[in-house]
Design a protein around this motif. Structure first.
Motif, mmCIF file in Angstrom:
data_model
loop_
_atom_site.group_PDB
_atom_site.id
_atom_site.type_symbol
_atom_site.label_atom_id
_atom_site.label_comp_id
_atom_site.label_asym_id
_atom_site.label_seq_id
_atom_site.Cartn_x
_atom_site.Cartn_y
_atom_site.Cartn_z
ATOM 1 N N GLU A 140 65.929 2.938 -67.491
ATOM 2 C CA GLU A 140 66.436 3.316 -66.119
ATOM 3 C C GLU A 140 67.690 4.389 -66.472
ATOM 4 O O GLU A 140 67.525 5.562 -65.538
ATOM 5 C CB GLU A 140 66.748 2.112 -65.014
ATOM 6 N N GLY A 141 68.353 4.290 -67.202
ATOM 7 C CA GLY A 141 69.439 5.303 -67.842
ATOM 8 C C GLY A 141 68.813 6.168 -68.007
ATOM 9 O O GLY A 141 69.277 7.643 -68.017
ATOM 10 N N ALA A 142 67.857 6.206 -68.902
ATOM 11 C CA ALA A 142 67.219 7.689 -69.274
ATOM 12 C C ALA A 142 66.692 8.300 -68.320
ATOM 13 O O ALA A 142 66.745 9.714 -68.261
ATOM 14 C CB ALA A 142 66.240 7.296 -70.559
ATOM 15 N N LYS A 143 65.944 7.745 -67.261
ATOM 16 C CA LYS A 143 65.421 8.417 -66.083
ATOM 17 C C LYS A 143 66.550 9.057 -65.539
ATOM 18 O O LYS A 143 66.326 10.303 -64.773
ATOM 19 C CB LYS A 143 64.695 7.313 -65.290
ATOM 20 N N ARG A 144 67.812 8.405 -65.199
ATOM 21 C CA ARG A 144 68.859 9.207 -64.518
ATOM 22 C C ARG A 144 69.257 10.421 -65.089
ATOM 23 O O ARG A 144 69.863 11.404 -64.493
ATOM 24 C CB ARG A 144 70.036 8.426 -64.513
#
Length: 456
Positions: free
Chosen positions: A336-340
């Motif tokens: 999810e952090g990578a998507k942000r």
């Protein structure tokens, strides 16, 4: 066989094998024929063949390649090796992420310096770009090597060079580091003056007294005199350890055709001398520059088509994520952090300096990621000073501004004048394929489009 069974069930998406399928698989793996299987199992030969045929068909569909009884060993061994490699990579990535998290805990936001200049040795903020680091460190061990590191401004050339130099020092090599930005403009007045300055500089770095007059012969010319000075003095008087001659900002030489057209072929000649002369094998050269040379050189004279060339790529999303963790942004640790981080990556194209600047501001909690991306190309955005500096450089050379205007007007590559193309590449504004250019990242497209509309 247990590993093989598990591998096949994974390939078949955890579909359990019937006992007869497991029997055919295990016997095939051991090299048994269908006749031998029928004899020991009591099943008819045709039935065994049918079970085998269906099993190979299922495996072929799942793997996307034809699997037969004959190539079963090769196909499954390759699959297992790939899975082991994937697991090792995942483990390594997990260890790196944990290491980044651990190191970032030791660095408070107040201890993280503003991104400027090379990343210090040992800093958790240096992100490896495999296989570049390993490649340059392995190559520097080769006698007489010539390494070229090419990349635009602020993309990590000096940081990589410093790590290679540190590695060479660990091997006991002597280092001569020469940055052509240090040279006064009048040094480039003539080839003779330039090469004498070059020899004095190298002598001082090797702690040798400059003794040019004992070797310089105007009758023989500057290039030959320079070669003799290295051959008969510098390389003779140093100890047996190799010398790394690291030449940084070599594009400064490109701006002086009267120097470049002799100095650059001279470097190539020295590299080729190492193939036949042992004393030149002591010299390992590293040439660092921001753009391709735009002085015409014959193919057999250019030092840029021999040795190895290292071109620094932009950061991948995975590397941006690792850097975010190094900056202490723990929310970036998972998928999810990578998507942000994707919108930031899309805006700056993985440009190392632009990514670092964004993460610096985020770790100080001065701005949210969403606001940072939204305001990136505006006068109040975090990149405003960097963008104004680039604009100022373009305004001083109207032909470059016109060239940049052509580039940002389309998503397609555009043909540019060679010198304009190379200067824009050196500034990091465009990516080149020959003389065809496209904009380095969307940040630059948005900003310069706005500026051109205002000036228009």
């Amino acid at each position: 066989m247990e590993d093989i069974l598990q591998a096949v069930e994974r390939i078949l998406q955890n579909k359990p094998l019937a006992s007869i399928q497991w029997f055919v698989l295990s016997q095939s793996w051991l090299g048994k024929t269908y006749d031998e299987m029928a004899e020991v199992s009591g099943y008819r030969n045709n039935y065994i063949k049918e079970v085998g045929s269906e099993l190979w068909q299922d495996l072929s569909v799942a793997l996307g390649k034809k699997i037969t009884k004959k190539n079963l060993h090769l196909a499954l061994e390759k699959y297992l090796q790939e899975k082991i490699g994937d697991r090792e990579n995942q483990t390594q990535e997990k260890l790196e992420q944990e290491s980044s998290l651990e190191m970032s805990r030791d660095l408070s936001a107040s201890q993280i310096e503003f991104p400027s200049g090379p990343v210090p040795l040992g800093s958790p903020l240096y992100i490896n770009r495999p296989p570049l680091e390993e490649l340059v460190c392995n190559e520097i061990l080769h006698p007489g090597c010539l390494i070229r590191i090419k990349a635009p401004r602020k993309t990590g050339k000096s940081s990589l060079l410093n790590r290679m130099i540190a590695y060479a020092r660990e091997q006991g090599y002597q280092i001569v580091y020469l940055d052509f930005q240090e040279a006064d403009e009048d040094i480039f007045a003539s080839l003779d003056k330039f090469l004498r300055w070059f020899c004095v500089y190298v002598s001082r770095q090797l702690n040798l007294f400059p003794s040019l007059d004992d070797f310089w012969d105007t009758e023989m010319g500057s290039k030959v005199s320079c070669k003799i000075y290295f051959e008969a003095y510098l390389l003779q008087y140093i100890e047996q350890s190799p010398v790394v001659l690291a030449l940084n900002e070599v594009h400064r030489v490109f701006e002086h055709p009267n120097i470049a057209q002799d100095f650059l072929p001279m470097l190539r000649f020295w590299h080729e001398q190492a193939k036949q002369d042992q004393i030149w094998q002591k010299l390992r050269m590293v040439v660092v520059h921001t753009t391709e040379i735009y002085i015409p050189l014959k193919l057999n004279q250019s030092p840029f088509n021999v040795g190895i060339t290292i071109t620094l790529p932009p950061f991948t999303l995975n590397q941006v994520q690792k850097l975010a963790l190094a900056y202490g942004l723990h929310w970036a640790a998972d998928s999810e952090g990578a998507k942000r981080l994707v919108p930031l990556q899309a805006m700056v194209g993985g440009h190392p300096y632009l990514v670092s600047l964004a993460l610096y501001h985020l770790c100080h909690e001065e701005i949210t990621l969403e606001v940072l991306v939204e305001s990136a190309s505006t006068q109040v955005g975090i990149y405003s000073q960097h963008l104004r500096e680039l604009l100022s450089l373009l305004q001083k050379e109207p032909e470059l501004m016109l060239a940049m205007e052509k580039v940002i007007a389309t998503d397609e590559k555009v043909e540019l004048d060679a010198i304009a193309a190379y200067k824009l590449e050196s500034m990091g504004l465009v990516q080149l394929n020959g003389n065809q250019a496209n904009v380095m990242c969307e940040l630059y497209r948005f900003y310069f489009s706005q500026q051109l509309r205002r000036s228009g």
